[in-house]
Design a protein around this motif. Structure first.
Motif, PDB file in Angstrom:
ATOM      1  N   LEU A   1       0.833  -1.200   0.000  1.00 30.87           N
ATOM      2  CA  LEU A   1       0.000   0.000   0.000  1.00 30.87           C
ATOM      3  C   LEU A   1       0.870   1.254   0.000  1.00 30.87           C
ATOM      4  N   LYS A   2       1.977   1.222   0.745  1.00 33.19           N
ATOM      5  CA  LYS A   2       2.897   2.354   0.746  1.00 33.19           C
ATOM      6  C   LYS A   2       3.467   2.601  -0.645  1.00 33.19           C
ATOM      7  N   GLN A   3       3.752   1.506  -1.351  1.00 30.19           N
ATOM      8  CA  GLN A   3       4.297   1.637  -2.702  1.00 30.19           C
ATOM      9  C   GLN A   3       3.244   2.156  -3.682  1.00 30.19           C
ATOM     10  N   ASN A   4       1.980   1.764  -3.459  1.00 28.91           N
ATOM     11  CA  ASN A   4       0.909   2.280  -4.312  1.00 28.91           C
ATOM     12  C   ASN A   4       0.812   3.802  -4.206  1.00 28.91           C
ATOM     13  N   TYR A   5       1.057   4.300  -2.993  1.00 26.66           N
ATOM     14  CA  TYR A   5       1.026   5.750  -2.759  1.00 26.66           C
ATOM     15  C   TYR A   5       2.456   6.267  -2.596  1.00 26.66           C
ATOM     16  N   ARG A   6       3.328   5.776  -3.437  1.00 30.13           N
ATOM     17  CA  ARG A   6       4.756   6.099  -3.340  1.00 30.13           C
ATOM     18  C   ARG A   6       5.014   7.600  -3.499  1.00 30.13           C
ATOM     19  N   CYS A   7       5.916   8.111  -2.690  1.00 29.16           N
ATOM     20  CA  CYS A   7       6.294   9.530  -2.755  1.00 29.16           C
ATOM     21  C   CYS A   7       7.502   9.703  -3.662  1.00 29.16           C
ATOM     22  N   LEU A   8       7.492  10.755  -4.447  1.00 26.23           N
ATOM     23  CA  LEU A   8       8.584  11.028  -5.386  1.00 26.23           C
ATOM     24  C   LEU A   8       9.306  12.335  -5.067  1.00 26.23           C
ATOM     25  N   CYS A   9       9.100  12.869  -3.849  1.00 30.39           N
ATOM     26  CA  CYS A   9       9.617  14.218  -3.561  1.00 30.39           C
ATOM     27  C   CYS A   9      11.144  14.272  -3.509  1.00 30.39           C
ATOM     28  N   GLY A  10      11.796  13.188  -3.074  1.00 33.01           N
ATOM     29  CA  GLY A  10      13.254  13.168  -3.024  1.00 33.01           C
ATOM     30  C   GLY A  10      13.868  13.986  -1.901  1.00 33.01           C
ATOM     31  N   ALA A  11      13.058  14.447  -0.938  1.00 33.67           N
ATOM     32  CA  ALA A  11      13.588  15.234   0.185  1.00 33.67           C
ATOM     33  C   ALA A  11      14.420  14.337   1.101  1.00 33.67           C
ATOM     34  N   PRO A  12      15.419  14.887   1.812  1.00 32.53           N
ATOM     35  CA  PRO A  12      16.237  14.071   2.726  1.00 32.53           C
ATOM     36  C   PRO A  12      15.395  13.330   3.761  1.00 32.53           C
ATOM     37  N   GLN A  13      14.304  13.959   4.217  1.00 31.28           N
ATOM     38  CA  GLN A  13      13.452  13.333   5.218  1.00 31.28           C
ATOM     39  C   GLN A  13      12.255  12.610   4.609  1.00 31.28           C
ATOM     40  N   CYS A  14      12.337  12.286   3.307  1.00 32.92           N
ATOM     41  CA  CYS A  14      11.223  11.611   2.624  1.00 32.92           C
ATOM     42  C   CYS A  14      10.911  10.279   3.309  1.00 32.92           C
ATOM     43  N   ARG A  15       9.642  10.054   3.597  1.00 29.55           N
ATOM     44  CA  ARG A  15       9.240   8.802   4.239  1.00 29.55           C
ATOM     45  C   ARG A  15       8.852   7.743   3.218  1.00 29.55           C
ATOM     46  N   GLY A  16       8.919   8.091   1.915  1.00 29.49           N
ATOM     47  CA  GLY A  16       8.707   7.123   0.853  1.00 29.49           C
ATOM     48  C   GLY A  16       7.274   6.898   0.443  1.00 29.49           C
ATOM     49  N   THR A  17       6.336   7.553   1.106  1.00 27.43           N
ATOM     50  CA  THR A  17       4.928   7.360   0.786  1.00 27.43           C
ATOM     51  C   THR A  17       4.140   8.620   1.116  1.00 27.43           C
ATOM     52  N   MET A  18       2.994   8.794   0.420  1.00 24.28           N
ATOM     53  CA  MET A  18       2.119   9.930   0.692  1.00 24.28           C
ATOM     54  C   MET A  18       1.185   9.654   1.862  1.00 24.28           C
ATOM     55  N   ILE A  19       1.193   8.409   2.365  1.00 25.41           N
ATOM     56  CA  ILE A  19       0.350   8.049   3.507  1.00 25.41           C
ATOM     57  C   ILE A  19       0.866   8.763   4.752  1.00 25.41           C
ATOM     58  N   ALA A  20      -0.068   9.187   5.604  1.00 29.65           N
ATOM     59  CA  ALA A  20       0.308   9.894   6.834  1.00 29.65           C
ATOM     60  C   ALA A  20       1.267   9.046   7.660  1.00 29.65           C
ATOM     61  N   PRO A  21       2.256   9.658   8.296  1.00 32.79           N
ATOM     62  CA  PRO A  21       3.224   8.891   9.085  1.00 32.79           C
ATOM     63  C   PRO A  21       2.547   8.161  10.236  1.00 32.79           C
TER      64      PRO A  21
END
Length: 230
Positions: free
Chosen positions: A132-152
């Motif tokens: 599910l995290k991969q389905n909502y994968r984040c592409l921001c590339g920030a140093p603190q990127c959590r890898g997903t758009m899902i709430a932490p």
């Protein structure tokens, strides 16, 4: 006649994902850039619409309100629906006091040309799996990127806090090392001062030795007198 001011934002292709929204001019911190517009839905209506776009089923246009309603930016929305997600956002959503509207507000000063980004923090009722995290994968590339758009999640927040502390400690250590590298070396004392100090130490030692010798002589003299009396 006063010329109308340029809008705060402009929509154009983004390197992160599809279209993006960019600062059209310098935006001061706290600026209300635009309203997140769209049709109001209940959670059940929003669930029935999924996926909104079969070609991109995990790129939502939904914005949840504290009232429980959901704004569907894909229906009757405006440019705000093109604002991309980032784990290091420069914008955030502010609700009005009634919880009926949301405005995109600058979190800091944003220079012209910078892409506007906010943290989607998607709330998912299902179990948060790696898939599910991969389905909502984040592409921001920030140093603190959590890898997903899902709430932490709580565990993710603890790991993120620990990582932030380590980065801060490393930055402070680097600053101290840089300061030490740039600090001037202590200058040696002038040769004349060393000689004076040496003479002073010798005089002090002589005085102490002299006092010791005098005390020893007086003691010997006293001992001799006592031996004679005996």
């Amino acid at each position: 006649m006063v010329a109308p001011r340029q809008p705060w934002h402009v929509v154009k292709p983004s390197q992160l994902h599809g279209n993006g929204v960019f600062a059209n001019r310098d935006i001061p911190a706290g600026t209300r850039i635009l309203q997140y517009a769209g049709k109001r839905l209940t959670p059940e209506q929003a669930d029935a619409l999924f996926p909104v776009n079969p070609d991109a089923p995990y790129h939502p246009f939904f914005f949840s309100l504290s009232s429980g309603k959901i704004i569907d930016g894909g229906q009757g929305g405006n440019d705000s629906r093109w604002i991309n997600h980032s784990c290091a956002p420069n914008c955030e959503g502010h609700e009005n006091s009634d919880g009926t509207r949301v405005y995109i507000v600058a979190m800091r000063d944003i220079p012209a040309g910078e892409e506007l980004l906010y943290d989607y923090s998607l709330v998912i009722d299902d179990e948060i799996t790696e898939e599910l995290k991969q389905n909502y994968r984040c592409l921001c590339g920030a140093p603190q990127c959590r890898g997903t758009m899902i709430a932490p999640q709580p565990a993710d927040e603890r790991r993120q806090a620990a990582a932030d502390e380590l980065r801060q400690a490393a930055a402070e250590l680097e600053a101290e090392m840089e300061h030490a590298r740039n600090a001037p070396l202590e200058e040696d004392a002038p040769a004349g001062e060393d000689k004076k100090k040496g003479k002073k130490d010798k005089k002090s030692k002589k005085k102490k030795d002299g006092r010791k010798d005098k005390k020893a002589a007086k003691k010997d003299k006293k001992d001799k007198k006592e031996n004679k009396k005996k």
